[in-house]
Design an enzyme around this catalytic site. Sequence first.
Site, PDB file in Angstrom:
ATOM      1  N   LYS A  27       6.981   2.599  15.232  1.00 43.77           N
ATOM      2  CA  LYS A  27       7.861   2.019  16.253  1.00 43.77           C
ATOM      3  C   LYS A  27       7.081   1.177  17.269  1.00 43.77           C
ATOM      4  O   LYS A  27       7.625   0.259  17.858  1.00 43.77           O
ATOM      5  CB  LYS A  27       8.673   3.108  16.939  1.00 43.77           C
ATOM      6  CG  LYS A  27       9.637   3.783  15.960  1.00 43.77           C
ATOM      7  CD  LYS A  27      10.739   4.559  16.631  1.00 43.77           C
ATOM      8  CE  LYS A  27      11.807   4.998  15.641  1.00 43.77           C
ATOM      9  NZ  LYS A  27      11.324   5.942  14.602  1.00 43.77           N
TER      10      LYS A  27
HETATM   11  C1  PLP Z   1      11.939   6.087  13.327  1.00 43.17           C
HETATM   12  C2  PLP Z   1      11.166   6.699  12.226  1.00 43.17           C
HETATM   13  C3  PLP Z   1      11.593   6.599  10.877  1.00 43.17           C
HETATM   14  C4  PLP Z   1      12.905   5.968  10.468  1.00 43.17           C
HETATM   15  O1  PLP Z   1      12.936   4.569  10.665  1.00 43.17           O
HETATM   16  P1  PLP Z   1      14.320   3.776  10.631  1.00 43.17           P
HETATM   17  O2  PLP Z   1      14.008   2.406  11.089  1.00 43.17           O
HETATM   18  O3  PLP Z   1      15.234   4.517  11.579  1.00 43.17           O
HETATM   19  O4  PLP Z   1      14.831   3.831   9.233  1.00 43.17           O
HETATM   20  C5  PLP Z   1      10.770   7.149   9.891  1.00 43.17           C
HETATM   21  N1  PLP Z   1       9.619   7.764  10.202  1.00 43.17           N
HETATM   22  C6  PLP Z   1       9.178   7.878  11.471  1.00 43.17           C
HETATM   23  C7  PLP Z   1       7.893   8.590  11.747  1.00 43.17           C
HETATM   24  C8  PLP Z   1       9.924   7.346  12.532  1.00 43.17           C
HETATM   25  O5  PLP Z   1       9.481   7.482  13.804  1.00 43.17           O
END
Ligand code: PLP
Length: 477
Positions: free
Chosen positions: A120
């Site tokens: 993220k």
């Molecule tokens: C947010 C997140 C996901 C999922 O990603 P999306 O964009 O919601 O599909 C998967 N793994 C981790 C570690 C995350 O923080």
Amino acid sequence: MRYVSTRGRAPELPFLGILLSGLAPDGGLYLPTHYPQISRDELEHWRSLDYATLAVEVLRKYIDDIAPDELAVLCRQTYTAQVYGNGRPDSDCTQITPLRWIEPGLGLLELSNGPTLAFKDMAMQLIGALFEHALHRCGEKLNILGATSGDTGSAAEYAMRGRQGINVFMLSPQGRMSAFQRAQMYSLADANIFNLALAGTFDDCQDIVKQVSADLEFKARLNIGTVNSINWARVLAQVVYYVKGYLAATTASTERVSFCVPSGNFGNVFAGWVAKRMGLPIDQLIVATNENNVLDEFFSSGRYRVRPAAQTQVTSSPSMDISKASNFERYVFDIVGRDAEFVRELWWQIDTAGAFDLTGTALWSKVQASGFASGSSTHADRLRVIRELHATVGLLVDPHTADGIKVARERRTAGGAPIICLETALPAKFEETIIEAIGMSPPRPAAFVGIENRPQRCEPLPVDAAAVKRFIEDHAR
Ligand SMILES: *Cc1c(COP(=O)(O)O)cnc(C)c1O
């Protein structure tokens, strides 16, 4: 470039008109009017670019109300080896998203070497820079209100800390995060970051955010904003690493590559769809889910059946414990030929019957031809993958990435395109599961050693929208 809503009843806006907003006023999600193309020549030329420059090239196709040289400054400030050098000590952080081959035909794109050790950061850090730029231009202040169970909140706080014109009010469930997550958020000392620890659950926190946002007078007067996963700029920032990963895995643009993506809200893999629609030679986009397999069910059957929160399992890959994938609406909008009335009809079916079913329709053929595949993983699967990779390759992956690797291996075919699995977090964030898998703690990157011992600061509050509003009112500067 202009942006339209998937529900078709919001005015078309330029990039800066949608940057700070979440949902469109008609309840839809914003998408560009079209996907600009990447030519083969352009792709070859991009091979020699560093990450920040590549980001400018991709972003400028979608952003024409920030001058390219200003965009370049924002990207160069964001994508530095320093910001993305917090993770694995043996990773080449000058690449920002280094590619590591695990075994023949299977690579790992490292996206989790940023400040909070999860992918993220890749988008959120850029969002921070873009928000600051936009607010400076319009002379406004933004108060970001969010709820977190751990990951999203810390990525947002690390992206917004110290930024001009922005305050962050992040609600978290008191005593329900790991010691590491708590330390990550509560040890931030920046004056514009406020951690509100609510005496309740994560769902309570989300409810309070909804209640506060429903007070339109308050929302407008205090310029309340969000940074949730439906923000288009987050999707856009993620498109860049698909291009980077493709270039790192190939030597000529005649080659094709597949991506396998651990998925929850469908935001990460949707960015891959955008890259594919732009002409990046992607073979398959493989959606990996955990026990909460709503998306796997859709891509294998044509039926999209959401689940209420009570039927969403708590798993050892918690960031994928999602049974209503918010960004999925964007993909469906493209599949139905951008017929917004049709999207409204399908989402009306979800609201009333909890599902829609494309089985046997022409749309299902379009889904099947769109290059998606899927699979799911269980607790036992992810433990096995973590243990086995650690023993054979000496590589430790986090539980979410393990879900991806499990599904990628299932989908691999002899002579097929190589698969790049996206690394969505580092194992240091999920100590308990790693200990369960290999009997010892994951290594901690240097910046996080002893983080639990740093001074912490948070504001305990009751589960009460009025109390939260009062706090925001008193502290929004
Ligand atoms: C947010 C997140 C996901 C999922 O990603 P999306 O964009 O919601 O599909 C998967 N793994 C981790 C570690 C995350 O923080």
